[in-house]
Design an enzyme around this catalytic site. Structure first.
Site, PDB file in Angstrom:
ATOM      1  N   GLU A  78      41.694  -1.534 -12.866  1.00 32.21           N
ATOM      2  CA  GLU A  78      42.587  -1.124 -11.629  1.00 32.21           C
ATOM      3  C   GLU A  78      42.153   0.197 -11.314  1.00 32.21           C
ATOM      4  OE1 GLU A  78      46.307  -2.586 -11.117  1.00 32.21           O
ATOM      5  OE2 GLU A  78      45.949  -4.949 -12.007  1.00 32.21           O
ATOM      6  N   GLY A  79      41.232   0.723 -11.611  1.00 30.14           N
ATOM      7  CA  GLY A  79      40.793   2.177 -11.402  1.00 30.14           C
ATOM      8  C   GLY A  79      41.038   3.117 -12.508  1.00 30.14           C
TER       9      GLY A  79
END
Length: 826
Positions: free
Chosen positions: A501-502
């Site tokens: 997620e980043g």
């Protein structure tokens, strides 16, 4: 009353007016009354001829709306619109998505600690606890992580079947659709327990229950989509994946090149309105075995088939992976993990328009959908995995440090090792506290985007520190991979959690404060929306800005007064609401929270849109907010767990660490602020007497490290969700049994050690010889001797490492389950 005394009183009144945010007319009355009083007692004399006109020049425009707007707020509004940073549609949606929660209290400098401890405690229902004790325990017992990774590169067939049979993939799906309908607390506990057994199995289980089709369908799907897909997902008849990340767009999903064109095409022999998709995705977990795929792409409507707008924006659809044109590529190999992950591609893939999640009406609304649904992954799954790492490291490392001896002393008693043990204990307490705290808003359907971003970043980073310390204490025992190494895979998996997620770098520098400042501030976001509406309604926007600007000015004055008072007194006179042992930290955290409030306002006012680009400054403000949040979580957890003496020692260590980190983040911000004089002024306001906090003391660290070497209540509390093998053939069972035998045999070992010190037994003798000599001297009994010899045999197994024949195929799998992948997809 003397002039100076009166002046002190007046200053106090002004401070009080700012502190309590009195309206403009009250300020005017206060200054006018003070000036009149000073004049009557002769304290100002002829200077009143200057002061009265000055007061009127300032007060009249401020108290009369039209004058105020003409000479002040209209000009300020014009400046504000110029410095306001440009904002893309995806940025607007990201800011608007989700809600704010306790972090808003901290950001605004007035946390209500009574409200904190009154929040409901996350608990498991009887049904959820039974599932954890039975199905999850059974599933973990099926797993051999060495074979999963090094032999099969996949979960065993019986494990896949058990996941389906017991509806592990349907934890978030309501019972009406055949799911388990578990609470966020149960979801987290299940993932956490599996994570202590096999990261590959935990990831396989968590993805269908996190960001994926089920989550999106529940919130946005049509009834037809829900009724068809949710029962299939709940039972594992369909295995889902979600395709977001691509080669050219990692964390910036707004930059994805994947596109869809609204057009007409043929589906099942009929011409229908649909979308022609072209996409190239990678890093997609479960893609190699998925039967249904969620897909994020940019949607365009050049012919206006859906309306006048041609660039509709990010859209999310759902489709079977065997649909014509979809190509599932080869597998990725994420750092020696065996969970399924790979690329998915498609060119000119035609799908019906009603395959958009939510139907055609949700076209272009995908980014907001994704932002609002990220809380499941950020707030449940990743914190659960991070806490699993901490809890498992705590349990295994404490036991190992007690069993492993050097110079006839358990290595856990060496001060260097104690330092690492204390860090493991304190950070594990922080991890568990933050995990449970972050579940509270999710349980209440509050999409706390900022809180979950803080949890994701800081918990993955803390678990990285914990596993590093655990590896250091285990030494060679930790780095030699094999069936009996219970730490190596967790160590290898850390970059995976940190990247999901980043990357954490972006989460810290862009998301936490960038989104938090706008959403948590009571006025900034409203001011931004007013500025963006100026072109459509200049008069209305100007009037609304004037109104909110006055409130913002009062907010700043109040924060300044509050911060200065709390800083000068270091919170000493702050009214407390918590238990006596917590009062010190309640006062200090209130002071630091007020300091964040004034510092944030000054930063946003002076830097404006540049603050978004000053990532290192923004990251430090985010660190302050995050550590305030985690300290709050520790207090909440300490209260929820009954405020025991053992708990307080570890809670105190954790709170001291948070306060120290907040302090250092403040100093880093002040010393590197873009305007040095303003940075120095802020430092003087927030820390007028210099630094106030230090790292936890060695004495405190030694106490909480020693608690890891005994079967204490806190050890059980922090590690109760760990899976531990039931026999000494299992690596975790072996060390747990060895630890308990160490505890039971310690009195006999102490007798022998004391005899060695008295020189009744020679120090040079082997352990077995010492036992025999002690038996002959009646220092120990026959039963104690037998138990010690059995323990020594087990102890040697505990500290042993795996070895392999020279021709063993290390680094390659002896079997490949490619055939199984094809079977699963069918």
């Amino acid at each position: 009353m003397g002039g100076w005394s009166l002046l002190v009183v007046i200053v106090g009144l002004v401070w009080g007016a700012a502190y309590y945010r009195l309206p403009i007319w009250a300020w005017t009355s206060l200054f006018a009354g003070s000036l009149l009083l000073l004049q009557l007692i002769g304290a100002i004399g002829w200077s009143a001829l200057i002061l009265w006109p000055l007061l009127l020049i300032v007060a009249i425009p401020l108290n009369f709306t039209q004058l105020r707007r003409t000479y002040l707020t209209d000009k300020l509004f014009s400046w504000f619109r110029q410095v306001l940073p440009g904002m893309s549609d995806t940025e607007k949606e990201a800011i608007e998505a989700g809600d704010v929660w306790w972090e808003k209290e901290l950001f605004q400098g007035r946390p209500d600690w009574q409200q904190l401890i009154s929040m409901p405690k996350p608990t498991l229902s009887a049904e959820e606890q039974a599932f954890l004790d039975n199905q999850v325990e059974t599933f973990c017992g099926m797993l051999n992580d060495w074979k999963i990774v090094h032999k099969y590169s996949d979960l065993p067939d019986e494990a896949w079947e058990y996941l389906r049979q017991e509806k592990f993939f349907g934890m978030i799906i309501p019972k009406q659709y055949g799911g388990l309908e578990f609470s966020p607390q149960a979801h987290s506990a299940v993932i956490m327990k599996i994570g202590t057994r096999s990261i590959s199995a935990a990831v396989t289980t968590m993805v269908p229950n996190s960001l994926g089709p089920a989550e999106l369908l529940l919130h946005y799907g049509t009834e037809e989509q829900k009724n068809y897909y949710l029962p299939r997902l709940a039972t594992g008849q369909d295995i889902p994946c979600f395709a977001l990340t691509g080669p050219e767009a990692g964390s910036d999903a707004g930059a994805i090149p994947d596109n869809g064109i609204v057009c007409k095409g043929i589906h099942e022999g009929k011409e229908v309105l649909g979308i022609s998709l072209t996409f190239d995705k990678r890093y997609i977990t479960l893609a190699p075995v998925a039967t249904v795929m969620g897909l994020a792409f940019k949607l365009y409507d050049p012919e206006g088939l859906l309306g006048e707008k041609t660039d509709l924006g990010i859209t999310v659809c759902l489709m079977p992976t065997n649909h014509p044109g979809i190509q599932i590529g080869n597998r990725h190999f994420p750092l020696n993990m065996a969970f399924m992950n790979g690329p998915i591609r498609g060119k000119n893939v035609f799908i019906p328009i009603d395959w958009i999640i939510g139907g055609a009406s949700m076209a272009g609304k995908g980014w907001r959908m994704l932002m609002e649904c990220l809380s499941a992954g950020r707030g449940i799954s990743l914190p659960a995995l991070s806490t699993a790492t901490g809890a498992f490291a705590y349990r295994m490392t404490g036991a190992y440090a007690a069993i492993r001896q050097q110079f006839n002393v358990a290595i856990g008693h060496f001060e260097g090792v104690e330092e690492s043990l204390a860090r493991i204990a304190g950070l594990t307490y922080l991890l568990e506290s933050t995990r449970l705290f972050t579940l509270i808003p999710i349980k209440q359907n509050i999409r706390a985007a900022v809180a979950t971003a803080m949890a994701k970043y800081h918990m993955t980073e803390m678990s990285r520190i914990v596993i590093n310390d655990a590896m250091d204490i285990h030494g060679g025992r930790g780095i030699m991979l094999g069936p009996h190494n219970y730490l190596g895979r967790g160590y290898q998996s850390m970059p995976v959690s940190i990247t999901v997620e980043g990357a954490n770098i972006l989460t810290r520098s862009l998301m936490i404060f960038g989104q938090g400042a706008i959403r948590c501030h009571p006025y900034v976001y409203e001011e931004m929306k007013i500025a963006m509406s100026y072109n459509s309604d200049p008069q209305g926007a100007t009037a609304r800005f004037d109104e909110i600007c006055l409130k913002h000015a009062g907010y700043i004055a109040s924060n300044f007064a509050r911060s200065l008072w709390l800083s000068l007194t270091r919170g000493m006179f702050h009214r407390t609401k918590l238990a006596p042992e917590c009062k010190y930290f309640e006062k200090k955290l209130s002071w630091l929270s007020a300091g964040l409030a004034i510092t944030s306002d000054v930063a946003m006012f002076t830097l404006g849109g540049d603050l978004k680009r000053k990532e290192k400054l923004s990251a430090r403000l985010g660190d302050i907010l995050s550590n305030l949040q985690m300290a709050s979580a520790v207090i909440k957890y300490y209260y929820d767990e009954g405020r025991s003496a053992e708990d307080w020692l570890v809670a105190k260590w954790s709170l001291q660490l948070c306060c120290y980190k907040i302090q250092e983040a403040f100093y880093g911000f002040f010393d590197n602020f873009s305007y040095p004089m303003i940075g120095k002024a802020l430092k003087l306001i927030v820390f007028p007497w210099g630094r106030a906090f230090s790292l936890p003391s060695d004495k405190l660290g030694s106490k909480i490290a020693k608690m890891m070497l005994e079967p204490t209540e806190i050890r059980q509390k922090l590690t109760h969700t760990c899976y531990v093998g039931k026999h000494d053939k299992d690596p975790t069972g072996m060390i747990e049994i060895g630890f308990m035998r160490y505890i039971s045999n310690k009195p006999a070992m102490d007798k022998i050690n004391h005899a060695v010190k008295r020189k009744e037994i020679a120090k040079r003798l082997s352990f077995e010889e010492k036992c025999q000599k002690a038996l002959e001297l009646n220092i120990i009994s026959q039963e104690e001797n037998q138990n010690l010899l059995e323990f020594e045999t087990l102890r040697k197994r505990v500290i042993a490492v795996d070895d392999f024949a020279p021709d063993y195929p290390l680094g390659t799998q002896t079997q490949c389950k490619t055939d199984k992948i094809q079977i699963t997809k069918k």
